[in-house]
Design a protein around this motif. Structure first.
Motif, mmCIF file in Angstrom:
data_model
loop_
_atom_site.group_PDB
_atom_site.id
_atom_site.type_symbol
_atom_site.label_atom_id
_atom_site.label_comp_id
_atom_site.label_asym_id
_atom_site.label_seq_id
_atom_site.Cartn_x
_atom_site.Cartn_y
_atom_site.Cartn_z
ATOM 1 N N VAL A 167 0.855 -1.188 0.000
ATOM 2 C CA VAL A 167 0.000 0.000 0.000
ATOM 3 C C VAL A 167 0.887 1.233 0.000
ATOM 4 C CG1 VAL A 167 -1.881 -1.167 1.220
ATOM 5 C CG2 VAL A 167 -0.104 0.032 2.519
ATOM 6 N N PRO A 168 0.364 2.407 -0.307
ATOM 7 C CA PRO A 168 1.153 3.629 -0.185
ATOM 8 C C PRO A 168 1.678 3.782 1.238
ATOM 9 C CG PRO A 168 -0.828 4.064 -1.459
ATOM 10 C CD PRO A 168 -0.960 2.662 -0.925
ATOM 11 N N PRO A 169 2.900 4.281 1.417
ATOM 12 C CA PRO A 169 3.532 4.308 2.740
ATOM 13 C C PRO A 169 2.815 5.167 3.774
ATOM 14 C CG PRO A 169 4.838 5.530 1.124
ATOM 15 C CD PRO A 169 3.796 4.793 0.368
ATOM 16 N N ASN A 170 2.000 6.114 3.362
ATOM 17 C CA ASN A 170 1.316 6.978 4.315
ATOM 18 C C ASN A 170 -0.015 6.405 4.792
ATOM 19 O OD1 ASN A 170 3.357 8.940 4.174
ATOM 20 N ND2 ASN A 170 2.412 9.886 2.354
ATOM 21 N N ASN A 171 -0.389 5.250 4.267
ATOM 22 C CA ASN A 171 -1.644 4.634 4.689
ATOM 23 C C ASN A 171 -1.565 4.190 6.141
ATOM 24 O OD1 ASN A 171 -2.331 4.920 2.000
ATOM 25 N ND2 ASN A 171 -3.300 2.904 1.867
ATOM 26 N N GLY A 172 -2.702 4.255 6.813
ATOM 27 C CA GLY A 172 -2.785 3.732 8.165
ATOM 28 C C GLY A 172 -2.766 2.215 8.155
ATOM 29 N N GLU A 173 -2.784 1.629 9.354
ATOM 30 C CA GLU A 173 -2.652 0.169 9.469
ATOM 31 C C GLU A 173 -3.773 -0.573 8.768
ATOM 32 O OE1 GLU A 173 -2.230 -3.232 12.988
ATOM 33 O OE2 GLU A 173 -2.086 -1.095 13.462
ATOM 34 N N ASP A 174 -4.981 -0.046 8.842
ATOM 35 C CA ASP A 174 -6.138 -0.719 8.238
ATOM 36 C C ASP A 174 -6.618 -0.032 6.967
ATOM 37 O OD1 ASP A 174 -6.204 -2.580 10.337
ATOM 38 O OD2 ASP A 174 -7.348 -1.183 11.592
ATOM 39 N N ASP A 175 -5.823 0.869 6.443
ATOM 40 C CA ASP A 175 -6.210 1.607 5.241
ATOM 41 C C ASP A 175 -5.743 0.857 3.999
ATOM 42 O OD1 ASP A 175 -6.870 3.392 3.293
ATOM 43 O OD2 ASP A 175 -5.690 5.063 4.080
ATOM 44 N N ASP A 176 -6.704 0.363 3.209
ATOM 45 C CA ASP A 176 -6.375 -0.413 2.008
ATOM 46 C C ASP A 176 -6.458 0.427 0.734
ATOM 47 O OD1 ASP A 176 -5.947 -2.633 3.515
ATOM 48 O OD2 ASP A 176 -7.934 -3.500 3.184
ATOM 49 N N GLN A 177 -6.616 1.719 0.856
ATOM 50 C CA GLN A 177 -6.716 2.566 -0.332
ATOM 51 C C GLN A 177 -5.408 2.517 -1.123
ATOM 52 O OE1 GLN A 177 -7.759 6.596 0.491
ATOM 53 N NE2 GLN A 177 -7.868 7.204 -1.668
ATOM 54 N N GLY A 178 -5.504 2.268 -2.400
ATOM 55 C CA GLY A 178 -4.321 2.169 -3.245
ATOM 56 C C GLY A 178 -3.590 0.843 -3.110
ATOM 57 N N LYS A 179 -4.246 -0.149 -2.517
ATOM 58 C CA LYS A 179 -3.602 -1.459 -2.288
ATOM 59 C C LYS A 179 -3.303 -2.154 -3.610
ATOM 60 C CE LYS A 179 -6.031 -5.057 -1.162
ATOM 61 N NZ LYS A 179 -6.828 -6.105 -0.466
ATOM 62 N N VAL A 180 -2.137 -2.826 -3.650
ATOM 63 C CA VAL A 180 -1.726 -3.589 -4.823
ATOM 64 C C VAL A 180 -1.368 -4.999 -4.375
ATOM 65 C CG1 VAL A 180 -0.121 -3.774 -6.750
ATOM 66 C CG2 VAL A 180 -0.832 -1.519 -5.933
ATOM 67 N N ASP A 181 -1.888 -6.001 -5.071
ATOM 68 C CA ASP A 181 -1.590 -7.405 -4.768
ATOM 69 C C ASP A 181 -0.789 -8.012 -5.913
ATOM 70 O OD1 ASP A 181 -3.043 -7.865 -2.223
ATOM 71 O OD2 ASP A 181 -4.801 -7.343 -3.432
ATOM 72 N N TRP A 182 0.216 -8.785 -5.547
ATOM 73 C CA TRP A 182 1.018 -9.512 -6.533
ATOM 74 C C TRP A 182 1.071 -10.985 -6.163
ATOM 75 C CZ3 TRP A 182 3.397 -4.731 -5.000
ATOM 76 C CH2 TRP A 182 3.506 -3.789 -6.025
ATOM 77 N N ARG A 183 1.279 -11.790 -7.171
ATOM 78 C CA ARG A 183 1.587 -13.214 -6.973
ATOM 79 C C ARG A 183 2.960 -13.453 -7.604
ATOM 80 N NH1 ARG A 183 -2.591 -18.007 -8.358
ATOM 81 N NH2 ARG A 183 -3.574 -17.045 -6.525
ATOM 82 N N PHE A 184 3.954 -13.742 -6.761
ATOM 83 C CA PHE A 184 5.323 -13.925 -7.215
ATOM 84 C C PHE A 184 5.741 -15.388 -7.088
ATOM 85 C CE2 PHE A 184 5.936 -9.362 -5.703
ATOM 86 C CZ PHE A 184 5.888 -8.844 -6.990
ATOM 87 N N SER A 185 6.574 -15.842 -8.022
ATOM 88 C CA SER A 185 7.149 -17.184 -7.921
ATOM 89 C C SER A 185 8.323 -17.210 -6.947
ATOM 90 C CB SER A 185 7.621 -17.671 -9.298
ATOM 91 O OG SER A 185 6.521 -17.990 -10.122
#
Length: 293
Positions: A264-282
């Motif tokens: 997530v963006p570094p300024n997000n709070g602990e439970d703030d998912d705004q701007g969240k990005v999910d990846w699946r890495f090998s």
């Protein structure tokens, strides 16, 4: 001597047998003998031959040949083990086949190696692993960028570099350093494109460059070698979960497991998912830096 009933002198017999006591001739228990017997030290009934010869291994289907110098007593299992290390394979993936008149025989690991056909490979060159998902790199500091540059040099383009800052350079140079900070390691062993085929950037940097010179160098190398397209800046990794989707596959298998990474963006709070990005890495390479905390 036996025909004339003349026995050899005791000294000559001991010399021929290596002064091994009778208890050791017949493989007596270790408690009865002070000498540990192995295939390399035993002297009775002959010795292990050190005679050398050449064998030719041929890949099945492509007929690529590999000539190896071996001892006559070298076992198939020994060669198989060495090939697996060099080619990144498991022993059960290879089989060594020889032709016997009108049939074929698969050599056992305990058989002496000989010229034969190797099934399970089509080339003697180690193949690059194929990953079902991208490779992740956390940290766009010196080591993270070096990792990215290494991928590009090896022809690997399916990777992502994640970093919390707006520009490349890592916490040490972006946050902790100031305009008067200078490198305490000589430039010749610290610049990003260090290695065979690269030149030292003496024209644009001093022997002990400043923070601003280093940050400009990092940015220039990223632009010149195509790292910029792989950067995902201003994202802070919050979680990494290992998911074993196919546990029955061997540990080295590229599709046995993967990693779910959330940032997530570094300024997000602990439970703030705004701007969240999910990846699946090998696979994941993590470079938090020596001056992060």
């Amino acid at each position: 001597h036996f025909g004339s009933r003349r026995w050899p002198r005791r000294g000559a017999l001991e010399g021929a047998l290596g002064a091994v006591r009778p208890a050791e001739w017949w493989g007596a228990p270790a408690a009865m003998s002070k000498q540990t017997m192995t295939i390399d030290t035993v002297q009775w009934f002959g010795t292990k031959s050190r005679t050398r010869r050449e064998i030719i291994l041929t890949t099945f289907g492509t007929a690529e040949k590999l000539t190896l110098p071996v001892e006559v007593t070298t076992k198939t299992g020994e060669i198989k083990g060495q090939l697996c290390v060099l080619l990144g394979l498991e022993p059960e993936e290879l089989s060594f086949v020889v032709k016997q008149s009108s049939s074929h025989k698969v050599l056992l690991d305990s058989d002496e190696i000989r010229s034969c056909t190797v099934r399970g490979i089509d080339t003697w060159t180690r193949k690059k692993a194929r990953h079902p998902h991208p490779i992740g790199v956390i940290g766009a500091g010196h080591m993270g960028l070096r990792q990215a540059l290494s991928f590009i040099k090896e022809g690997i383009d399916d990777f992502v570099v994640v970093d919390r800052w707006e520009i490349v350079g890592g916490t040490a140079w972006v946050k902790n350093a100031n305009r008067t900070s200078k490198l305490q390691t000589e430039l010749g062993v610290y610049h990003l494109n260090y290695g065979v085929g690269y030149t030292i950037p003496r024209e644009t940097m001093k022997t002990w460059p400043s923070r601003d010179e280093l940050l400009a160098h990092f940015q220039l190398v990223c632009e010149e070698y195509g790292i910029m397209a792989h950067l995902r800046m201003q994202l802070e990794v919050r979680s990494i979960d290992v998911v074993i989707s196919q546990p029955d596959k061997p540990a080295h298998s590229t599709d046995r497991q993967h990693l779910n990474v959330m940032a997530v963006p570094p300024n997000n709070g602990e439970d703030d998912d705004q701007g969240k990005v999910d990846w699946r890495f090998s696979a994941l390479a993590v470079y938090p830096g020596g001056l992060t905390m």
